[in-house]
Design a protein around this motif. Structure first.
Motif, PDB file in Angstrom:
ATOM      1  N   LEU A  94      17.948   8.417  25.134  1.00 21.40           N
ATOM      2  CA  LEU A  94      18.885   8.202  25.920  1.00 21.40           C
ATOM      3  C   LEU A  94      20.062   7.843  24.823  1.00 21.40           C
ATOM      4  O   LEU A  94      21.424   6.657  25.502  1.00 21.40           O
ATOM      5  N   LEU A  95      19.683   7.085  23.401  1.00 19.18           N
ATOM      6  CA  LEU A  95      20.408   6.826  22.859  1.00 19.18           C
ATOM      7  C   LEU A  95      21.868   8.698  23.004  1.00 19.18           C
ATOM      8  O   LEU A  95      23.302   7.244  22.326  1.00 19.18           O
ATOM      9  N   VAL A  96      22.192   9.156  23.560  1.00 16.88           N
ATOM     10  CA  VAL A  96      22.945  10.322  23.705  1.00 16.88           C
ATOM     11  C   VAL A  96      24.156   9.703  24.330  1.00 16.88           C
ATOM     12  O   VAL A  96      24.864  10.262  24.332  1.00 16.88           O
ATOM     13  N   PHE A  97      24.068   8.381  25.605  1.00 12.38           N
ATOM     14  CA  PHE A  97      24.412   7.747  26.469  1.00 12.38           C
ATOM     15  C   PHE A  97      25.572   6.831  25.517  1.00 12.38           C
ATOM     16  O   PHE A  97      26.490   6.567  26.446  1.00 12.38           O
ATOM     17  N   VAL A  98      25.270   6.525  24.447  1.00 10.88           N
ATOM     18  CA  VAL A  98      26.019   5.330  24.149  1.00 10.88           C
ATOM     19  C   VAL A  98      27.444   5.923  23.237  1.00 10.88           C
ATOM     20  O   VAL A  98      28.669   5.352  24.086  1.00 10.88           O
ATOM     21  N   PRO A  99      27.832   7.712  22.639  1.00 12.83           N
ATOM     22  CA  PRO A  99      28.778   7.430  22.225  1.00 12.83           C
ATOM     23  C   PRO A  99      29.696   7.888  24.161  1.00 12.83           C
ATOM     24  O   PRO A  99      31.070   8.798  23.552  1.00 12.83           O
ATOM     25  N   LEU A 152      26.493   4.642  33.144  1.00 16.64           N
ATOM     26  CA  LEU A 152      26.279   5.329  31.816  1.00 16.64           C
ATOM     27  C   LEU A 152      25.931   3.943  31.093  1.00 16.64           C
ATOM     28  O   LEU A 152      25.048   3.828  29.647  1.00 16.64           O
ATOM     29  N   SER A 153      26.492   2.804  31.184  1.00 17.88           N
ATOM     30  CA  SER A 153      26.372   1.168  30.690  1.00 17.88           C
ATOM     31  C   SER A 153      25.057   0.993  30.368  1.00 17.88           C
ATOM     32  O   SER A 153      24.632   0.986  28.981  1.00 17.88           O
ATOM     33  N   VAL A 154      24.328   1.665  31.650  1.00 17.66           N
ATOM     34  CA  VAL A 154      23.360   1.173  31.756  1.00 17.66           C
ATOM     35  C   VAL A 154      21.989   1.872  30.957  1.00 17.66           C
ATOM     36  O   VAL A 154      21.369   1.483  30.469  1.00 17.66           O
ATOM     37  N   LEU A 192      19.314   1.030  23.793  1.00 18.20           N
ATOM     38  CA  LEU A 192      19.578   0.172  22.107  1.00 18.20           C
ATOM     39  C   LEU A 192      18.827  -0.977  22.423  1.00 18.20           C
ATOM     40  O   LEU A 192      18.225  -1.518  20.844  1.00 18.20           O
ATOM     41  N   ALA A 193      18.204  -1.581  23.481  1.00 14.72           N
ATOM     42  CA  ALA A 193      17.527  -2.046  23.478  1.00 14.72           C
ATOM     43  C   ALA A 193      15.900  -2.383  22.404  1.00 14.72           C
ATOM     44  O   ALA A 193      15.250  -2.943  21.824  1.00 14.72           O
TER      45      ALA A 193
END
Length: 375
Positions: free
Chosen positions: A25-30, A49-51, A57-58
Motif C-alpha cells: 500500500l506504500l504506492v498510495f504515499v506518492p 487516500l491518506s488513510v 507507513l505505520a
C-alpha cells in the motif's frame, strides 16, 4: 550519527516490502501527495487516500522501531518501543493539535485506548482461540497494564467532572490537566522501570519455549532502521497533514463526527501495524505477545501520549488542551478497562472471550456514530 546506509541495507528494506503485502500500500504515499499538491482532489478522495497511505507507513515504522530496539538491549529497547510504538497516532494527533481540532485529538486518545484494549485484544483472542482450543498468557503482565489503564482513566475522569462554566472553571481545568499530565507521565516512567528493571522476572512469557521460535521477519541493521525511522516519520507527518485537512469535509460527507473519526478511524489506522502483529502472534499461540501489544499500547496512549499532547498544546495549539473529555468517552474508557480486567484476570483464554470484547467495542462505536457528542 555517521552511519551510512549501504545498498545492502536498502536491499533488506526492499525485501521486506516485497514479502509484506501490507507494505504494498506504500504506492498510495506518492499518490496522495500528488492528489493534494498537483491534482487538488476533493476532501473525500484525499481522506481515503491518506488513510491507505498511513497504514503501510505505520507498519514500516513498527518494523524499524523493533529493529532499533533489538540492538540496544532489553531496558533501552523497551523504552524505545514505549516511546515510538504509537508514533503514528502521535504525529496525527500533533498535526490535529496544530489545527485546533481538539475533538479529533481527544477522540483519537479515547479511541486508541478502547480500540487497543477491546478490538485488538478481542480479535486476537478470537483468532488464537479458533486455531488453539485454549491459550495461556502471563496474568501478572495483564494485571499490571490493566491497573495502569485504570489509574489513567481515574485521572481523566476527574477534570471531566468539573462543571465547564465560566472563565475561572476553564483556568482551573487547564491547571489541573497540566498537573495530571505530569503525574501520568511520571507514573508511566516508573511503570517501565518496575517492569523492565526491578521486577522484570515477573513479566516473562507464560510459555517458556516461546522465546524465539524463529520469529517473523529479521531485524534490520541499526543504520538502516534509523534511516527508515527518520524518513518514514517525515512522510507520516506530510500525509497526516493531508489527512487532518480532509477530515472535516469527509466527515460531513459520510455523516461522521470528528469524535467518531478520531475514536474509530484514526485509532484503527494508527494501530494497523500493531494490530497485524497481535493477530499474527495469537495465531502462533504466542498470546503473551498479543496481550502485551494490546494492553501495553493502551497504557502507553493513556499515560504517555495523552500527557505529551497536553504539554505540546502549550506550544502548538491555539490554546492549551485539557484532559476534559466528554462524559461518554470517559465512561467507555472506564468500562473498557473493567472489561479487560475481568477477561484477563485468569491468564487463560478461549475464542468466546474475544467475542465478548468485540461486542463491547462495537457497542461503543455504534453508539458514538448514532449519537455524537456535542462539540
Amino acid at each position: 550519527m555517521n552511519a551510512v546506509v549501504r545498498p545492502g541495507g536498502l536491499r533488506l528494506v526492499w525485501q521486506e516490502v516485497r514479502h509484506n503485502r501490507l507494505l504494498w500500500l506504500l504506492v498510495f504515499v506518492p499518490v496522495v501527495l500528488v492528489a493534494e499538491h498537483v491534482v487538488h482532489a476533493s476532501g473525500q478522495v484525499l481522506f481515503v487516500l491518506s488513510v491507505l497511505a498511513i497504514v503501510p507507513l505505520a507498519a514500516l515504522l513498527s518494523h524499524a522501531t523493533e529493529s532499533v530496539a533489538a540492538s540496544t538491549g532489553d531496558a533501552v529497547g523497551g523504552l524505545l518501543n514505549a516511546t515510538l510504538g504509537n508514533l503514528t497516532e502521535l504525529v496525527i494527533a500533533l498535526t490535529a493539535l496544530g489545527a485546533g481540532q481538539y475533538m479529533l485529538v481527544k477522540g483519537s486518545i479515547a479511541g486508541a485506548i478502547v480500540t487497543n484494549s477491546l478490538f485488538m485484544l478481542g480479535a486476537s483472542l478470537v483468532l488464537g482461540g479458533l486455531r488453539h482450543h485454549t491459550q495461556e498468557f502471563n496474568a501478572a503482565t495483564a494485571r499490571l497494564q490493566a491497573a495502569m489503564l485504570f489509574i489513567a482513566t481515574v485521572a481523566l475522569l476527574v477534570p471531566s467532572l468539573v462543571p465547564d462554566e465560566g472563565e475561572r472553571a476553564q483556568v482551573f481545568i487547564q491547571e489541573l490537566s497540566l498537573v495530571l499530565a505530569l503525574l501520568l507521565a511520571a507514573t508511566y516512567a516508573l511503570g517501565l522501570y518496575f517492569s523492565l528493571k526491578t521486577h522484570k522476572e515477573f513479566f516473562g512469557s507464560a510459555r517458556a519455549q516461546e522465546a524465539d521460535e524463529g520469529e517473523h521477519e529479521a531485524t534490520w541493521p541499526p543504520a538502516v532502521a534509523v534511516a527508515v525511522l527518520a524518513g518514514v516519520t517525515v512522510l507520516v507527518a506530510l500525509v497526516s497533514e493531508i489527512f487532518v485537512g480532509s477530515v472535516e469535509v469527509a466527515a460531513d460527507a459520510l455523516g461522521m463526527s470528528d469524535a467518531f473519526v478520531g475514536f474509530v478511524v484514526v485509532a484503527l489506522v494508527g494501530a494497523a501495524a500493531e494490530i497485524a502483529s497481535a493477530f499474527s502472534a495469537a495465531r502462533k499461540n504466542r498470546l503473551d505477545l498479543s496481550v502485551g501489544i494490546a494492553l501495553g499500547s493502551s497504557a502507553q496512549i493513556a499515560l504517555f501520549v495523552a500527557p505529551v499532547l497536553v504539554l505540546a498544546s502549550y506550544f502548538l495549539g491555539p490554546e492549551p488542551m485539557t484532559l476534559q473529555f466528554w462524559p461518554s468517552a470517559v465512561a467507555m474508557m472506564f468500562l473498557a478497562t473493567l472489561t479487560v480486567t475481568l477477561v484477563c484476570s485468569g491468564g487463560r483464554s478461549a475464542w468466546f472471550l474475544g467475542v465478548l470484547l468485540l461486542a463491547v467495542y462495537l457497542t461503543f462505536a455504534t453508539a458514538l456514530y448514532l449519537l455524537p457528542p456535542r462539540a
